[in-house]
Design a protein around this motif. Structure first.
Motif, PDB file in Angstrom:
ATOM      1  N   ALA A 270     -16.905  -4.340 -43.369  1.00 30.06           N
ATOM      2  CA  ALA A 270     -17.053  -5.711 -42.798  1.00 30.06           C
ATOM      3  C   ALA A 270     -15.706  -5.996 -42.013  1.00 30.06           C
ATOM      4  O   ALA A 270     -15.833  -6.515 -40.953  1.00 30.06           O
ATOM      5  CB  ALA A 270     -17.102  -6.658 -43.731  1.00 30.06           C
ATOM      6  N   ASP A 414     -20.641  -3.676 -48.097  1.00 28.98           N
ATOM      7  CA  ASP A 414     -19.397  -4.493 -48.217  1.00 28.98           C
ATOM      8  C   ASP A 414     -19.793  -5.774 -47.544  1.00 28.98           C
ATOM      9  O   ASP A 414     -20.479  -5.929 -46.703  1.00 28.98           O
ATOM     10  CB  ASP A 414     -18.279  -3.979 -47.247  1.00 28.98           C
ATOM     11  CG  ASP A 414     -17.047  -4.676 -47.451  1.00 28.98           C
ATOM     12  OD1 ASP A 414     -16.849  -4.975 -48.393  1.00 28.98           O
ATOM     13  OD2 ASP A 414     -16.315  -4.659 -46.421  1.00 28.98           O
ATOM     14  N   GLU A 415     -19.383  -6.774 -48.608  1.00 28.89           N
ATOM     15  CA  GLU A 415     -19.756  -8.227 -47.807  1.00 28.89           C
ATOM     16  C   GLU A 415     -20.921  -8.529 -47.419  1.00 28.89           C
ATOM     17  O   GLU A 415     -21.227  -9.301 -46.459  1.00 28.89           O
ATOM     18  CB  GLU A 415     -18.486  -8.569 -47.054  1.00 28.89           C
ATOM     19  CG  GLU A 415     -17.312  -8.527 -47.408  1.00 28.89           C
ATOM     20  CD  GLU A 415     -16.157  -8.977 -46.225  1.00 28.89           C
ATOM     21  OE1 GLU A 415     -16.590  -9.756 -45.523  1.00 28.89           O
ATOM     22  OE2 GLU A 415     -14.968  -8.841 -46.772  1.00 28.89           O
ATOM     23  N   GLU A 418     -22.174 -12.298 -47.223  1.00 30.25           N
ATOM     24  CA  GLU A 418     -21.347 -13.163 -46.239  1.00 30.25           C
ATOM     25  C   GLU A 418     -21.998 -12.851 -45.042  1.00 30.25           C
ATOM     26  O   GLU A 418     -22.063 -13.465 -44.109  1.00 30.25           O
ATOM     27  CB  GLU A 418     -19.916 -12.925 -46.505  1.00 30.25           C
ATOM     28  CG  GLU A 418     -19.057 -13.303 -47.490  1.00 30.25           C
ATOM     29  CD  GLU A 418     -19.181 -12.158 -48.595  1.00 30.25           C
ATOM     30  OE1 GLU A 418     -20.148 -11.591 -48.837  1.00 30.25           O
ATOM     31  OE2 GLU A 418     -18.065 -12.176 -49.325  1.00 30.25           O
ATOM     32  N   HIS A 419     -22.710 -11.685 -44.916  1.00 32.97           N
ATOM     33  CA  HIS A 419     -23.136 -11.515 -43.830  1.00 32.97           C
ATOM     34  C   HIS A 419     -24.615 -11.207 -43.457  1.00 32.97           C
ATOM     35  O   HIS A 419     -25.260 -10.395 -42.940  1.00 32.97           O
ATOM     36  CB  HIS A 419     -22.747  -9.839 -43.050  1.00 32.97           C
ATOM     37  CG  HIS A 419     -21.239 -10.154 -42.593  1.00 32.97           C
ATOM     38  ND1 HIS A 419     -19.909  -9.890 -43.671  1.00 32.97           N
ATOM     39  CD2 HIS A 419     -20.377 -10.349 -41.557  1.00 32.97           C
ATOM     40  CE1 HIS A 419     -19.052  -9.842 -43.278  1.00 32.97           C
ATOM     41  NE2 HIS A 419     -19.137 -10.460 -41.962  1.00 32.97           N
TER      42      HIS A 419
END
Length: 448
Positions: A270, A414-415, A418-419
């Motif tokens: 990210a 990854d993340e 959040e995305h």
């Protein structure tokens, strides 16, 4: 008897071999970028795994403790559920059609010859060791080629034409390996390389390079898209979406369920995104576009995993990270000086091999070792995968082991939580481009 036919004699493209006829006992696998690197290694391993005898375990399909998600651990204990063997080769033994999707016919033909030659040698070795080869395996094996330029959506070799040809020629698809990728590397800056080694260490420098210069604003051949984004994000999305109907038609009696496997990167993180990724989602203003493009590819696949898993015949879209080996991407940036490219490839291979000897888990020596998580994603039973309803972002990583065969480790994009909105946004943009080009090409719009 051993394979003695030439590649041209083994198969031809199209329906001449009856490829369009339903065949309930045939595994049909597609590999993009099959002529080199991880794609070629994947093809070698695919034939080796699927040619085991009836009743034997397919090696790559066996569940691995390191690849089981924590959420699948038995409640109230620290022990994971017992791992039962999966991927047992049924009777009658399934046949295989392997489709090499490459950008040029020359590369495709060379890859087909390499694959068949290596497989014939492997079968001879097995026979010499007293191991059996399934009856009819060689006679039923088809290795075919299809041209596709991932930089083009339309046109005779574009992504949509490729999908249309596959849909016309083949009754179903069992495994779709979206392996091909592109990096607009123009130069390797040696002083930066040395500085990173001094500040971060050799191993970090070899699996997270920050010394490559990339072309800024590289556009597709038609000038409509960012090239790196188009190849690494848009093209895989379109192929998966267009071929989803064929994946749903994969016969249920086959030992493996229909899967899409996307080749990610250890650099798909990210932190590669800028502060407002939706404003420049095609990465035209990024100083380095490869890293964010692979991360966006991960996000798009998580979105497709949720979408295509719905319905009576779910299709999982999984992500595999193969580690670092010397591939065509690693030797980019030196122009047409072939001798210099070869020298650079040797240097990369030696440095990666040194990293392997030093115990790096990110550096399998050979591309076929790095292909292990791709095969695992395609073959392992769904019982050992986290359901989409729980975690729609699993990501299987290769784990290189010094002096031992590699294994697979569970991870997540990854993340990804959040995305989640960015994932939806990117999928919507990709689908809008897909539908627009379907109209331009005069195709029926009533597709997934």
């Amino acid at each position: 008897m051993p394979i003695t036919r030439s590649a041209a004699q083994v198969t031809t493209n199209g329906a001449a071999n009856g490829a369009a006829s339903p065949d309930a006992n045939r595994i049909i696998a597609i590999v993009t970028g099959a002529n080199s690197g991880f794609g070629l290694g994947l093809c070698h391993d695919l034939l080796a795994n699927l040619s085991v005898g009836v009743g034997q375990r397919v090696p790559a399909a066996q569940p691995r403790p390191t690849a089981i998600a924590p959420s699948l651990t038995d409640p109230g204990t620290t022990e994971k559920a017992p791992l039962e063997p999966t991927g047992m080769m049924p009777s009658p033994h399934p046949t295989l059609t392997l489709i090499l999707a490459c950008r040029s016919q020359r590369n495709a033909d060379e890859a087909r010859t390499k694959i068949l030659t290596q497989h014939a040698q492997d079968l001879r070795t097995r026979r010499s060791a007293g191991e059996s080869v399934p009856e009819g395996w060689e006679e039923g094996l088809r290795v075919e080629t299809e041209l596709v330029d991932l930089d083009c959506v339309g046109g005779p070799t574009g992504v949509l034409s490729f999908c249309r040809r596959v849909s016309q020629k083949y009754p179903h698809v069992t495994s779709l390996f979206l392996n091909a990728g592109y990096a607009a590397i123009t130069e390797v800056v040696i002083p930066r390389f040395i500085l990173q080694i001094l500040t971060k260490g050799l191993l970090h420098s070899l699996h997270h390079p920050r010394y490559n210069t990339e072309e800024i604003g590289a556009r597709s051949a038609d000038g409509e898209r960012g090239k790196v984004w188009g190849v690494n994000v848009l093209a895989p999305y379109i192929i998966a979406k267009e071929l989803a109907p064929l994946l749903r038609k994969s016969p249920k009696n086959l030992p493996f369920e229909p899967r899409v496997v996307y080749t990610s990167s250890i650099e798909a993180e990210a932190e590669a995104l800028n502060d407002n990724p939706m404003e420049d989602y095609q990465l035209l203003q990024y100083a380095t576009s490869y890293r964010p493009s692979k991360y966006m590819g991960d996000l798009v696949m998580t979105q497709l995993d949720t979408e295509l898993s719905a319905g009576e015949r779910p299709v999982r879209c999984l992500i595999a990270e193969p580690g670092c080996v010397a591939t065509n991407i690693a030797v980019a940036g030196l122009g047409a000086w072939q001798w210099l490219v070869k020298v650079k490839w040797i240097c990369y291979w030696l440095s990666f091999y040194l990293a392997h000897l030093l115990g790096s888990p990110h550096h399998p020596v050979w591309a076929s070792d790095g292909a292990l998580p791709m095969l695992y994603c395609a073959m392992v039973a769904s019982a050992y995968l986290v359901p989409v309803s729980k975690v729609p972002a699993p990501k299987m990583h290769v784990v290189a082991r010094r002096f031992r065969a590699p294994t697979v480790k569970y991870g997540e994009v990854d993340e990804w939580e959040e995305h989640a909105e960015l994932a939806k946004f990117l999928a919507q943009k990709c689908d809008a481009i897909r539908l627009d080009w379907r109209r331009r090409e005069g195709l029926d719009d009533h597709r997934l």
